[in-house]
Scaffold this active site. Structure first.
Site, short mmCIF file in Angstrom:
data_model
loop_
_atom_site.label_atom_id
_atom_site.label_comp_id
_atom_site.label_asym_id
_atom_site.label_seq_id
_atom_site.Cartn_x
_atom_site.Cartn_y
_atom_site.Cartn_z
N LYS A 157 0.80 -1.22 0.00
CA LYS A 157 0.00 0.00 0.00
C LYS A 157 0.83 1.28 0.00
O LYS A 157 0.39 2.31 -0.47
CB LYS A 157 -0.96 -0.01 1.19
CG LYS A 157 -2.10 -1.00 1.01
CD LYS A 157 -3.19 -0.75 2.03
CE LYS A 157 -4.43 -1.55 1.69
NZ LYS A 157 -4.31 -2.97 2.03
N GLU A 197 -9.91 6.11 3.65
CA GLU A 197 -10.74 5.08 4.24
C GLU A 197 -9.83 3.89 4.51
O GLU A 197 -8.79 3.75 3.88
CB GLU A 197 -11.87 4.67 3.28
CG GLU A 197 -11.46 3.65 2.22
CD GLU A 197 -10.42 4.16 1.22
OE1 GLU A 197 -10.37 5.38 1.00
OE2 GLU A 197 -9.66 3.33 0.67
N SER A 230 1.59 -9.71 -0.75
CA SER A 230 1.26 -8.29 -0.65
C SER A 230 1.54 -7.67 0.72
O SER A 230 1.70 -6.45 0.82
CB SER A 230 -0.21 -8.08 -1.02
OG SER A 230 -1.04 -8.90 -0.23
C1 LIG Z 1 -5.21 -3.95 1.68
C2 LIG Z 1 -4.52 -5.17 1.39
C3 LIG Z 1 -4.92 -6.01 0.34
C4 LIG Z 1 -6.15 -5.77 -0.47
O1 LIG Z 1 -6.14 -4.65 -1.29
P1 LIG Z 1 -5.92 -4.73 -2.84
O2 LIG Z 1 -6.23 -3.36 -3.30
O3 LIG Z 1 -6.86 -5.76 -3.40
O4 LIG Z 1 -4.51 -5.10 -3.07
C5 LIG Z 1 -4.16 -7.11 0.07
N1 LIG Z 1 -3.07 -7.43 0.80
C6 LIG Z 1 -2.66 -6.66 1.84
C7 LIG Z 1 -1.46 -7.06 2.61
C8 LIG Z 1 -3.37 -5.52 2.16
O5 LIG Z 1 -2.96 -4.77 3.19
#
Ligand SMILES: *Cc1c(COP(=O)(O)O)cnc(C)c1O
Length: 397
Positions: free
Chosen positions: A100, A122, A380
Site C-alpha cells: 500500500k 478510508e 502483498s
Molecule cells: C489492503 C490489502 C490487500 C487488499 O487490497 P488490494 O487493493 O486488493 O490489493 C491485500 N493485501 C494486503 C497485505 C493488504 O494490506
C-alpha cells in the site's frame, strides 16, 4: 508494430478511454458535487506523471523511504511440498508492511503538488490508514482516516498506530460498519472539504482517474518482478502470476508487468466476497464493475476472515480483464486461508498477511493443475497485524 488490419493493437493493459473506461467498465458515476474534484485530480495526475521531476521524486521516495526494490524470494520448502516452483514477490518487506505504501506515497506527493494540506482516507484492515498516516507525517499534513466500527474492533493495534502517527481515526457507523461504509464517509468528507483536502483512495477502484492512477503507482511491483523473474528464469516469465483481490490494487500492480506475456494471471477472492466470480455488473463507489448484489441491485455485505478483502466490489480493470479472458478469478474459503497462513509460516519462516494467504490457499488447492510449473505469488503484506486474530481463532477462544 502494425497488425494485419494496419492498426496498432491495443495493449492488454493500456490507458483507459478519456471517460475512464476499461472496456465496458470503469467511468465516473458520482454526484454532480464531486465532478469538479475528480476533473481537477485527473488533470493534476496527468500533468504530474508527465513531469520527470515528479517521477524522480516518486522513485526516490520508493527507494529511500519505502525500501524498494522488494526482492523476489525462491520459496524452496513450499515448492518441495507443493510439487512446483514457487517464487514470492516480497511486498511484505516494504515500510509499513505491505504494497500500500507505493500508492500512498504517489498520492501524497500529488496532494502536495496540488497544494492540499489535509489527507482523507478510508481503511479496512487499517493498513491503508497506516500507510496514509505515515505519508501525512512524512509530508507534514493533517490526516483523517474513516474506518468501520467493526474493523476498529478487529484491528485495534492499527488504530493505535495511526494515532501514534498523528492521524485522527473516525468510526463509520452506517451499514455493515466495514470498509464500504468507510469509503462512503470519506467521499462525504471530500465533497465538503475539497478546497484543501485530498482523498487518498486505497485501492484500484472508485471513479476515474482513481483506478488508473492507483494502478500506475503500483506498476513498480510488476516492473521489478518482471526483471527479477527474467534473472531467475533465463529471461523467461513464470507460468502463473497470482495475487489476492480485494479492491484489486496489489493484483493489478503485479499483473501489469506480465499482461503482455503468456503468463496466466489468477486473482484470488474470498468466497464470501467473490465479486468477479459472480460476474454481476453494477455501480458502486463511483465506477462500473462487478459487485456482490442481490436481484434488486442492493449491494450485499462481503464476508471474509480478512478485513482487507471485506469489500463487495472490485476495481473495474479486473472486471475488464475477466471479461476479455486475460485473467481468471478463483474463490477460497476462510478455512483454506487459515491453513495457508500456517503453511507458509512453518515452511518459509514468513508469516503472511491473511490477504495474500488467500492466493496461497488457491495455490494449495490447485496443486494438480500447477504441477511442474513456476508460480509467482505476490506476497502483498506481512502478517503481524493478523497474529492476535489468528491466535484467538486457533486457540478456540
Ligand atoms: C489492503 C490489502 C490487500 C487488499 O487490497 P488490494 O487493493 O486488493 O490489493 C491485500 N493485501 C494486503 C497485505 C493488504 O494490506
Amino acid at each position: 508494430m502494425a497488425d494485419v488490419a494496419g492498426t496498432v493493437p491495443e495493449p492488454v493493459m493500456g490507458d483507459p478511454s478519456p471517460e475512464g473506461r476499461f472496456g465496458r467498465f470503469g467511468g465516473r458515476f458520482i454526484p454532480e458535487t464531486l465532478v469538479p474534484a475528480c476533473q481537477e485530480l485527473e488533470k493534476a495526475f496527468r500533468s504530474a506523471w508527465g513531469d520527470p521531476e515528479f517521477r524522480h521524486e516518486f522513485s526516490s521516495l520508493l527507494a529511500d523511504y519505502a525500501g524498494r526494490p522488494s526482492p523476489v524470494t525462491e520459496a524452496t520448502r513450499m515448492s518441495e511440498a507443493l510439487g512446483y516452483r514457487v517464487l514470492l514477490k516480497r511486498e511484505d518487506l516494504n515500510h509499513t508492511g505491505s504494497h500500500k505504501i507505493n500508492n500512498v506515497l504517489g498520492q501524497a506527493l500529488l496532494a502536495k503538488r496540488m497544494g492540499k494540506t489535509r489527507l482523507i482516507a478510508e481503511t479496512g484492515a487499517g493498513q491503508h490508514g497506516v500507510a496514509t498516516a505515515t505519508a501525512a507525517a512524512l509530508f507534514g499534513m493533517e490526516c483523517i482516516v474513516y474506518m468501520g466500527e467493526v474493523d476498529i474492533e478487529r484491528q485495534k493495534l492499527n488504530v493505535f498506530r495511526m494515532n501514534l502517527l498523528g492521524a485522527e481515526v473516525v468510526p463509520a457507523m452506517s451499514g455493515s460498519r466495514t470498509l464500504k461504509d468507510a469509503v462512503n464517509e470519506a467521499m462525504r468528507d471530500w465533497v465538503a472539504t475539497v478546497e484543501d483536502s485530498y482523498y487518498c483512495l486505497g485501492s484500484a477502484m472508485g471513479p476515474h482517474p482513481y483506478p488508473w492512477m492507483v494502478r500506475t503507482f503500483h506498476e513498480i511491483i510488476g516492473i521489478e518482478a518482471r526483471e527479477q523473474c527474467a534473472a531467475l528464469l533465463d529471461g523467461g516469465v513464470p507460468d502463473v502470476v497470482t495475487a489476492c483481490v480485494g479492491g484489486g490494487s496489489n493484483a493489478i500492480g503485479i499483473f501489469s508487468g506480465f499482461a503482455d506475456t503468456d503468463a496466466e494471471l489468477v486473482g484470488v477472492e474470498p468466497a464470501g466476497g467473490a465479486a468477479v466470480g459472480r460476474r454481476v455488473p453494477g455501480v458502486v463507489h463511483g465506477s462500473k464493475s462487478f459487485l456482490m448484489q442481490d436481484e434488486v441491485g442492493q449491494v450485499l455485505e462481503a464476508e471474509s476472515i480478512s478485513a482487507g478483502l471485506d469489500y463487495p466490489g472490485v476495481g473495474p480493470e479486473h472486471a475488464h480483464l475477466a471479461d476479455i479472458g486475460r485473467a481468471r478469478y478463483e474463490p477460497v474459503t476462510d478455512d483454506e486461508v487459515v491453513e495457508a497462513f500456517q503453511f507458509m509460516s512453518k515452511l518459509e519462516g514468513i508469516i503472511p498477511a491473511l490477504e495474500p494467504a488467500h492466493a496461497l490457499a488457491w495455490m494449495m488447492k490447485a496443486r494438480d493443475e500447477l504441477a511442474g510449473k513456476t508460480v509467482l505469488l505476490n506476497l502483498s503484506g506481512r502478517g503481524d497485524k493478523d497474529v492476535a486474530q489468528m491466535q484467538k481463532l486457533l486457540s478456540g477462544e
